[in-house]
Design a protein around this motif. Structure first.
Motif, PDB file in Angstrom:
ATOM      1  N   TRP A 511     -20.027 -28.261   9.383  1.00  0.00           N
ATOM      2  CA  TRP A 511     -18.951 -28.863   8.292  1.00  0.00           C
ATOM      3  C   TRP A 511     -18.336 -30.072   9.235  1.00  0.00           C
ATOM      4  O   TRP A 511     -18.015 -30.906   8.431  1.00  0.00           O
ATOM      5  CB  TRP A 511     -18.366 -27.957   7.687  1.00  0.00           C
ATOM      6  N   GLY A 512     -18.270 -29.952  10.296  1.00  0.00           N
ATOM      7  CA  GLY A 512     -17.702 -30.789  11.205  1.00  0.00           C
ATOM      8  C   GLY A 512     -18.253 -31.705  11.773  1.00  0.00           C
ATOM      9  O   GLY A 512     -18.035 -32.579  12.964  1.00  0.00           O
ATOM     10  N   TRP A 513     -19.748 -31.749  11.547  1.00  0.00           N
ATOM     11  CA  TRP A 513     -20.858 -32.675  11.956  1.00  0.00           C
ATOM     12  C   TRP A 513     -21.020 -32.386  13.516  1.00  0.00           C
ATOM     13  O   TRP A 513     -21.534 -33.176  14.254  1.00  0.00           O
ATOM     14  CB  TRP A 513     -20.511 -34.094  11.673  1.00  0.00           C
ATOM     15  N   GLU A 514     -20.541 -31.128  14.034  1.00  0.00           N
ATOM     16  CA  GLU A 514     -20.728 -30.667  15.560  1.00  0.00           C
ATOM     17  C   GLU A 514     -20.162 -31.891  16.342  1.00  0.00           C
ATOM     18  O   GLU A 514     -20.774 -31.948  17.417  1.00  0.00           O
ATOM     19  CB  GLU A 514     -22.339 -30.706  15.864  1.00  0.00           C
ATOM     20  N   GLN A 515     -18.935 -32.417  15.651  1.00  0.00           N
ATOM     21  CA  GLN A 515     -18.312 -33.035  16.868  1.00  0.00           C
ATOM     22  C   GLN A 515     -17.108 -32.171  17.409  1.00  0.00           C
ATOM     23  O   GLN A 515     -17.229 -30.901  17.276  1.00  0.00           O
ATOM     24  CB  GLN A 515     -17.414 -34.301  15.949  1.00  0.00           C
ATOM     25  N   ILE A 516     -16.229 -32.836  18.007  1.00  0.00           N
ATOM     26  CA  ILE A 516     -15.458 -31.970  19.181  1.00  0.00           C
ATOM     27  C   ILE A 516     -14.138 -31.715  18.360  1.00  0.00           C
ATOM     28  O   ILE A 516     -13.431 -32.645  17.720  1.00  0.00           O
ATOM     29  CB  ILE A 516     -15.093 -32.578  20.396  1.00  0.00           C
ATOM     30  N   GLU A 517     -13.379 -30.559  18.407  1.00  0.00           N
ATOM     31  CA  GLU A 517     -12.278 -30.114  17.816  1.00  0.00           C
ATOM     32  C   GLU A 517     -11.019 -31.043  18.494  1.00  0.00           C
ATOM     33  O   GLU A 517     -11.059 -31.231  19.504  1.00  0.00           O
ATOM     34  CB  GLU A 517     -11.873 -28.679  18.025  1.00  0.00           C
ATOM     35  N   VAL A 518     -10.273 -31.598  17.696  1.00  0.00           N
ATOM     36  CA  VAL A 518      -8.959 -32.167  17.990  1.00  0.00           C
ATOM     37  C   VAL A 518      -7.740 -31.103  17.581  1.00  0.00           C
ATOM     38  O   VAL A 518      -7.812 -30.782  16.124  1.00  0.00           O
ATOM     39  CB  VAL A 518      -8.862 -33.669  17.410  1.00  0.00           C
ATOM     40  N   THR A 519      -6.787 -30.747  18.371  1.00  0.00           N
ATOM     41  CA  THR A 519      -5.751 -29.750  17.784  1.00  0.00           C
ATOM     42  C   THR A 519      -4.485 -30.724  18.247  1.00  0.00           C
ATOM     43  O   THR A 519      -4.619 -31.785  18.936  1.00  0.00           O
ATOM     44  CB  THR A 519      -5.827 -28.611  18.656  1.00  0.00           C
TER      45      THR A 519
END
Length: 757
Positions: A511-519
């Motif tokens: 669902w996040g297009w296998e991109q990297i999490e930003v927090t």
């Protein structure tokens, strides 16, 4: 044939009884073997004769079992020539078929093209194998223009044969190296021939050697390193001679080569390391050697096995970066400073406003290795993942959705001709250029890092709330310091919650297009994950006066990046993946080409008879070692026990080191990962079966024992050759109906339901 006088070896402590009246010296090797002749030492020549199990040597000489060296006479030369001819012919036969891209050729052929075109790219493997593929293609007339888009693409008039042929030639050396290794360890041509037969006629080894892949290159260096190590072990009694130095240096060169192709090379480094530790420990116990002599041995190994491989490894990366000097698909993985050295990159010799100003359009890159660009898109977080607002991620590639506009806290930017610079301590709002939503955070939990807060895109056309405000902090800066493009390390502190913008490095689900999490991290310690720099910078009101210097990217950076990406290779939904326990039993292969009856099909699967013999050989070896250990403990001396324990033990250790670590890996695994271990398994089988055949005289007296031994050898040879005849289409290509369909050439050969040919 003249007999050699040998003393019978009755050995039972304090007794003349024995398991069997065994002789420790044979008049001649049966079957394929040649007579064994001891060689003399450098200083004190040894009296020719038979070596019993109790014979030992002084500190400068090897133990008896390694001293007895057969002269390489005409029979062994003929056998080596036969092995070489069969190995090359089976690997190079139909090397150009099929004339289209097969399996991972789409990756490694493309990367070979990148080297020819000097186009920068990033891959999870070290560069040596791909550099050699590119060099082979260049030397054989390939111009680097074929796109290698997907499997099945026709090569047409491209000179792809050179790259395939290079891999095929290196793969052809594997049975030859295995033959020589087993010959050194066992001093038996029979054991060496059994090993070579297993590898020459294995369909899996043939298939994996015939295509543009890293595997044959990796296995070439692994086997070359093991052969060099075994040859070096035989030079123990000739310390610091030219041949001693030659084999020691060759070990180091081949270790660097193995690690330079794939990180699986670490396993053979561990094997050589354990062998070296044992060797040094043995030397320490030799009382005839002074501490100075031991120090010389230690320093020689440090130079050849640590410093030399390290120097060569760094050199490989240096060549990699010198050759790839043009911008390519791997730019976004690396720092802005590194990108500035790449011809064609927008940062190369970049001229852009030197200082960040309000109203500028920018890209913001995280300083963590593989941290990515701050990114957003129209998609929302799914139900149940924090607030259902617009996703904010980090993306490793250049993209229009990486653009952000820097605004003041409350109002629009200055309308005057001189823009105001953004300085340390200023409060800003970052608006996503494509969607016009603001960078936003709140007290909802982040998707993956549960102790952090979620970061989203919120509002529209600049309208949002107080959770859209961020304070700029220049690392090691003071209040009022301007933010320098590319050069300033910047943190963004969220005003409402006090957390800091953070790239976790974790990969989001589909669902996040296998991109990297930003927090937004509540932990304010300065780390690369919470530090960013301004990369692209567009502001027509700012003066363009900055030209940036070329920076050389350090090897440590790319190594860490590779390790992070390898760790991120997790199995995806519905992706074909295999388990390590599948591999030794030949449970499932890999489709290299073709899926139906009208296509040219190639299927990576081991010759079932070879692989199942190897599996039986492992069990036999452990059983025979247990029997030999019990017999030795009871005081009996068994012929060939030293070969079984020492030579076989080394090969078993090599198999374990190249197989067992995969059980601990969380990354996606494939069948081809087992092939380095399979080489050691085949060599161990050669040693085990040879000793098993020779043990026929424990059951029968001559000549019946000789007949039993020859019968076992012939049954083995016939089984391997006939199974190769049956399954060779897997390697050389099949057309027509599938195996389970009527009229198939492979009908009846689908012995396991998991096979898919």
């Amino acid at each position: 044939m003249a007999k050699v006088e040998c003393t019978p070896n009755w050995k039972k402590t304090g007794d003349t009884s024995s398991l069997r009246n065994r002789k420790t010296c044979l008049t001649a090797e049966k079957s394929f073997q040649t007579p064994v002749t001891p060689v003399s030492k450098d200083k004190d020549s040894q009296t020719p004769g038979c070596l019993t199990g109790d014979d030992t040597q002084s500190s400068n000489g090897p133990s008896a079992q390694f001293v007895a060296r057969g002269n390489i006479e005409s029979p062994s030369k003929v056998l080596l020539i036969l092995v070489t001819g069969l190995s090359f012919s089976t690997r190079l036969y139909k090397i150009t078929e099929p004339p289209h891209v097969c399996w991972d050729e789409t990756h490694f052929g493309k990367m070979g093209s990148y080297y020819i075109n000097r186009t920068f790219f990033f891959d999870v493997h070290p560069p040596l194998g791909k550099m050699l593929i590119g060099l082979a293609g260049y030397m054989t007339g390939y111009d680097g223009t074929f796109p290698f888009i997907k499997p099945g693409d026709k090569y047409e008039n491209q000179n792809y044969w050179g790259m395939r042929g290079f891999c095929g030639v290196l793969g052809s050396f594997l049975p030859i190296f295995a033959y020589l290794i087993v010959l050194e360890l066992s001093q038996s041509h029979t054991a060496a021939i059994i090993t070579a037969t297993l590898l020459i006629f294995d369909t899996g080894c043939i298939t994996i050697s015939q295509y543009i892949l890293l595997d044959p290159i990796l296995m070439f260096f692994i086997m070359a390193a093991v052969l060099s190590m075994v040859k070096f072990n035989q030079q123990r009694y000739r310390s610091f001679t030219a041949s001693w130095w030659l084999w020691l240096v060759l070990i180091g060169i081949n270790l660097a080569g193995a690690l330079g192709v794939k990180f699986v090379g670490l396993f053979v480094i561990l094997l050589v390391g354990l062998n070296t530790i044992w060797d040094l420990w043995r030397l320490l116990g030799e009382m005839s050697l002074s501490l100075v002599d031991i120090a010389k041995h230690f320093l020689a190994r440090v130079f050849a096995l640590i410093l030399l491989p390290l120097l060569l490894y760094v050199t490989i990366f240096a060549v990699h970066f010198v050759v790839l000097n043009k911008s390519g698909p791997g730019d976004g993985f690396f720092s802005s400073a590194f990108q500035s050295r790449l011809i064609g990159n927008n940062l190369h010799n970049a001229s852009m406003p030197e200082y960040l100003a309000f109203g500028s359009t920018v890209t913001i890159k995280n300083l963590r290795i593989a941290g990515g660009y701050l990114h957003s898109h129209w998609h929302l977080y799914p139900e149940g993942v924090g607030a259902r607002q617009q996703q904010v991620t980090a993306y490793l590639h250049k993209d229009y959705n990486n653009l952000w506009v820097v605004h003041r806290q409350h109002d629009n930017d200055s309308q005057s001709g001189n823009p105001d610079l953004v300085r340390h301590g200023d409060i800003i709002r970052l608006e996503h250029k494509e969607t016009t939503r603001n960078l936003h955070s709140h007290l909802h939990v982040a998707p993956l890092t549960k102790k952090h807060f979620q970061v989203t895109g919120y509002g529209i056309n600049g309208t949002g709330d107080a959770n859209d405000l961020w304070q700029v902090e220049v690392c090691a800066g003071r209040k009022g310091d301007p933010v320098k493009v590319l050069r300033s390390r910047v943190r963004f502190l969220h005003r409402a919650t006090g957390c800091v913008l953070y790239s976790s490095g974790k990969t989001l689900p589909k669902w996040g297009w296998e991109q990297i999490e930003v927090t937004c991290s509540p932990y304010l310690k300065e780390t690369p994950s919470s530090q960013w720099n301004i990369e692209d910078h567009i502001n027509p009101k700012c003066r363009i006066n900055a030209s940036y210097v070329l920076f050389f990217f350090l090897c440590s950076h790319i190594l860490i990046l590779i390790l992070l990406c390898l760790d991120g290779l997790k199995p995806k939904d519905n992706e074909m993946n295999s388990k390590p326990w599948h591999w030794p039993i030949n449970y499932q292969g890999l489709r290299f080409s073709g899926v139906n009856g009208t296509e040219y099909r190639v299927y990576l699967l081991g010759n079932p008879v070879v692989w199942w013999i190897n599996l039986i050989g492992l069990g036999l070896y452990l059983t025979m070692v247990a029997v030999a250990s019990i017999a030795t403990q009871r005081g009996f001396s068994l012929e060939h026990s030293h070969v079984l324990m020492r030579g076989g033990g080394l090969l078993l250790l090599g198999w374990l080191l190249h197989y067992a670590p995969f059980f601990t890996m969380g990354r996606v695994l494939y069948f081809h990962h087992y092939f380095p271990a399979m080489l050691f398994s085949s060599m161990l089988t050669g040693v085990t079966l040879d000793i098993l055949f020779k043990s026929a005289d424990l059951l029968l007296h001559p000549p019946h024992s000789d007949w039993l031994q020859r019968t076992g050898q012939m049954v083995f040879l016939f089984s391997v050759l006939y199974s190769f005849y049956l399954f060779h289409p897997l390697s050389y290509g099949m057309t027509g109906p599938l195996a389970h369909e009527p009229g198939s050439s492979m009908a009846g050969l689908k012995w396991m339901d998991s096979w898919e040919f």
